[in-house]
Design an enzyme around this catalytic site. Structure first.
Site, PDB file in Angstrom:
ATOM      1  N   ASP A  68       0.882  -1.170   0.000  1.00 25.98           N
ATOM      2  CA  ASP A  68       0.000   0.000   0.000  1.00 25.98           C
ATOM      3  C   ASP A  68       0.917   1.217   0.000  1.00 25.98           C
ATOM      4  O   ASP A  68       1.687   1.431   0.943  1.00 25.98           O
ATOM      5  CB  ASP A  68      -0.860  -0.052   1.270  1.00 25.98           C
ATOM      6  CG  ASP A  68      -1.753   1.170   1.421  1.00 25.98           C
ATOM      7  OD1 ASP A  68      -1.576   2.165   0.686  1.00 25.98           O
ATOM      8  OD2 ASP A  68      -2.621   1.126   2.309  1.00 25.98           O
ATOM      9  N   ILE A  69       0.829   2.019  -1.041  1.00 27.88           N
ATOM     10  CA  ILE A  69       1.789   3.119  -1.213  1.00 27.88           C
ATOM     11  C   ILE A  69       1.698   4.125  -0.066  1.00 27.88           C
ATOM     12  O   ILE A  69       2.677   4.815   0.221  1.00 27.88           O
ATOM     13  CB  ILE A  69       1.575   3.795  -2.594  1.00 27.88           C
ATOM     14  CG1 ILE A  69       2.834   4.534  -3.038  1.00 27.88           C
ATOM     15  CG2 ILE A  69       0.358   4.712  -2.593  1.00 27.88           C
ATOM     16  CD1 ILE A  69       2.829   4.929  -4.506  1.00 27.88           C
TER      17      ILE A  69
ATOM     18  N   GLY B   6      -9.679   4.879  -5.705  1.00 23.51           N
ATOM     19  CA  GLY B   6      -8.416   4.178  -5.902  1.00 23.51           C
ATOM     20  C   GLY B   6      -7.289   4.723  -5.037  1.00 23.51           C
ATOM     21  O   GLY B   6      -7.487   5.065  -3.874  1.00 23.51           O
ATOM     22  N   VAL B   7      -6.127   4.818  -5.640  1.00 24.00           N
ATOM     23  CA  VAL B   7      -4.954   5.241  -4.880  1.00 24.00           C
ATOM     24  C   VAL B   7      -5.102   6.694  -4.429  1.00 24.00           C
ATOM     25  O   VAL B   7      -4.622   7.070  -3.354  1.00 24.00           O
ATOM     26  CB  VAL B   7      -3.673   4.983  -5.709  1.00 24.00           C
ATOM     27  CG1 VAL B   7      -3.521   5.948  -6.861  1.00 24.00           C
ATOM     28  CG2 VAL B   7      -2.447   4.990  -4.820  1.00 24.00           C
ATOM     29  N   ASP B   8      -5.784   7.495  -5.215  1.00 23.53           N
ATOM     30  CA  ASP B   8      -6.029   8.900  -4.867  1.00 23.53           C
ATOM     31  C   ASP B   8      -6.809   8.988  -3.556  1.00 23.53           C
ATOM     32  O   ASP B   8      -6.426   9.727  -2.627  1.00 23.53           O
ATOM     33  CB  ASP B   8      -6.815   9.532  -6.030  1.00 23.53           C
ATOM     34  CG  ASP B   8      -6.872  11.043  -5.993  1.00 23.53           C
ATOM     35  OD1 ASP B   8      -6.190  11.643  -5.139  1.00 23.53           O
ATOM     36  OD2 ASP B   8      -7.592  11.618  -6.816  1.00 23.53           O
TER      37      ASP B   8
ATOM     38  N   SER C 180      -2.652   5.068 -14.158  1.00 25.45           N
ATOM     39  CA  SER C 180      -3.674   4.753 -15.176  1.00 25.45           C
ATOM     40  C   SER C 180      -4.081   3.280 -15.242  1.00 25.45           C
ATOM     41  O   SER C 180      -4.958   2.937 -16.044  1.00 25.45           O
ATOM     42  CB  SER C 180      -3.241   5.190 -16.594  1.00 25.45           C
ATOM     43  OG  SER C 180      -3.295   6.584 -16.737  1.00 25.45           O
ATOM     44  N   THR C 181      -3.469   2.413 -14.426  1.00 25.52           N
ATOM     45  CA  THR C 181      -3.761   0.980 -14.581  1.00 25.52           C
ATOM     46  C   THR C 181      -4.944   0.504 -13.740  1.00 25.52           C
ATOM     47  O   THR C 181      -5.197  -0.699 -13.669  1.00 25.52           O
ATOM     48  CB  THR C 181      -2.532   0.107 -14.245  1.00 25.52           C
ATOM     49  OG1 THR C 181      -2.204   0.291 -12.860  1.00 25.52           O
ATOM     50  CG2 THR C 181      -1.352   0.461 -15.123  1.00 25.52           C
ATOM     51  N   GLY C 182      -5.646   1.439 -13.104  1.00 22.35           N
ATOM     52  CA  GLY C 182      -6.828   1.068 -12.336  1.00 22.35           C
ATOM     53  C   GLY C 182      -8.081   1.475 -13.093  1.00 22.35           C
ATOM     54  O   GLY C 182      -8.354   0.974 -14.193  1.00 22.35           O
TER      55      GLY C 182
HETATM   56  P1  ADP Z   1      -6.081   5.482 -12.348  1.00 21.77           P
HETATM   57  O1  ADP Z   1      -7.367   6.272 -12.352  1.00 21.77           O
HETATM   58  O2  ADP Z   1      -4.880   6.320 -12.740  1.00 21.77           O
HETATM   59  O3  ADP Z   1      -6.198   4.196 -13.100  1.00 21.77           O
HETATM   60  P2  ADP Z   1      -6.370   4.055  -9.786  1.00 21.77           P
HETATM   61  O4  ADP Z   1      -6.224   4.629  -8.422  1.00 21.77           O
HETATM   62  O5  ADP Z   1      -7.724   3.568 -10.185  1.00 21.77           O
HETATM   63  O6  ADP Z   1      -5.815   5.196 -10.775  1.00 21.77           O
HETATM   64  O7  ADP Z   1      -5.338   2.870  -9.994  1.00 21.77           O
HETATM   65  C1  ADP Z   1      -3.977   3.058 -10.246  1.00 21.77           C
HETATM   66  C2  ADP Z   1      -3.223   1.873  -9.694  1.00 21.77           C
HETATM   67  O8  ADP Z   1      -3.045   2.046  -8.287  1.00 21.77           O
HETATM   68  C3  ADP Z   1      -3.917   0.525  -9.891  1.00 21.77           C
HETATM   69  O9  ADP Z   1      -2.960  -0.416 -10.337  1.00 21.77           O
HETATM   70  C4  ADP Z   1      -4.421   0.195  -8.485  1.00 21.77           C
HETATM   71  O10 ADP Z   1      -4.457  -1.209  -8.273  1.00 21.77           O
HETATM   72  C5  ADP Z   1      -3.341   0.819  -7.637  1.00 21.77           C
HETATM   73  N1  ADP Z   1      -3.691   1.144  -6.242  1.00 21.77           N
HETATM   74  C6  ADP Z   1      -4.903   1.378  -5.706  1.00 21.77           C
HETATM   75  N2  ADP Z   1      -4.781   1.657  -4.397  1.00 21.77           N
HETATM   76  C7  ADP Z   1      -3.447   1.585  -4.098  1.00 21.77           C
HETATM   77  C8  ADP Z   1      -2.677   1.742  -2.924  1.00 21.77           C
HETATM   78  N3  ADP Z   1      -3.229   2.057  -1.741  1.00 21.77           N
HETATM   79  N4  ADP Z   1      -1.325   1.582  -3.009  1.00 21.77           N
HETATM   80  C9  ADP Z   1      -0.737   1.295  -4.185  1.00 21.77           C
HETATM   81  N5  ADP Z   1      -1.407   1.128  -5.336  1.00 21.77           N
HETATM   82  C10 ADP Z   1      -2.751   1.270  -5.297  1.00 21.77           C
END
Ligand code: ADP
Length: 187
Positions: free
Chosen positions: A21-22, A43-45, A128-130
């Site tokens: 988890d970043i 997502g990660v945001d 962008s991979t989510g």
């Molecule tokens: P985007 O809209 O750019 O695709 P997302 O947040 O949907 O962004 O996903 C981008 C990547 O981050 C995906 O591979 C997702 O699995 C990953 N991700 C989601 N949450 C976390 C986290 N807490 N830590 C690291 N990577 C994450």
């Protein structure tokens, strides 16, 4: 031979992929895959904003958004990382709408911003991979190639981490790092 005198060698940059988890990483900066409003999302945001606390959103409001392929820097607030580099990846359509160049631009601009601020260690999520739907098999080579190019230009960077959120993504990144000649010790 060298008569016992140490031979100066270039400081190897540590480039590795991990599964984590970043928001838990205590580096100089973590990268946020944001949307162009910079006002939070899923997502990660969402995870980064939750972990950083409301002050991050307050600072983001002052930035006036961010273009696709660009990057902006904020503090990290309650995150263990000191700073956050917000970037906006392309939404995947079919790959013929400039997505590869825009994705490469994200990695390049993040590193330029980091280097400009004197940061030495950065973690990237799979931009962008989510939700944005970029196939990870196509995104990982762009990420690794662009980061390698930028490493050569910014020798102050000491450590770059590709922070994967699944074992599947981790395997793809590791294969890519191996294919591009990364030091296997540095994974
Ligand atoms: P985007 O809209 O750019 O695709 P997302 O947040 O949907 O962004 O996903 C981008 C990547 O981050 C995906 O591979 C997702 O699995 C990953 N991700 C989601 N949450 C976390 C986290 N807490 N830590 C690291 N990577 C994450």
């Amino acid at each position: 031979m060298h008569d016992g005198v140490p031979v100066p060698t270039a400081m190897p940059l540590r480039l590795r992929a991990i599964c984590a988890d970043i928001t838990t990483l205590a580096l100089d900066a973590i990268v946020n895959a944001a949307n162009s409003s910079l006002l939070g999302g899923g997502g990660v945001d969402g995870a980064i904003h939750r972990a950083a606390g409301p002050e991050l959103l307050q600072e983001c409001r002052l930035l006036g958004g961010c273009r696709v392929g660009d990057a902006k820097l904020t503090r990290g607030y309650r995150l263990p990382a000191r700073q956050v580099i917000h970037t906006v990846g392309p939404v995947w359509q079919d790959g013929t709408h400039g997505e590869p160049d825009r994705l490469a631009s994200c990695y390049r601009r993040c590193i330029e911003v980091a280097a400009g601020a004197g940061l030495r260690s950065i973690a990237f999520p799979g931009i962008s991979t989510g939700v944005y739907g970029y196939p990870v098999e196509l995104a990982a080579p762009i990420a690794v190639t662009t980061v390698r190019e930028q490493m050569a230009r910014h020798p102050g960077l000491a450590e770059i981490v590709f922070c994967c959120y699944s074992e599947l993504h981790l395997a793809i990144y590791r294969r890519q790092l191996d294919a591009s000649g990364a030091d296997p010790e540095a994974r």
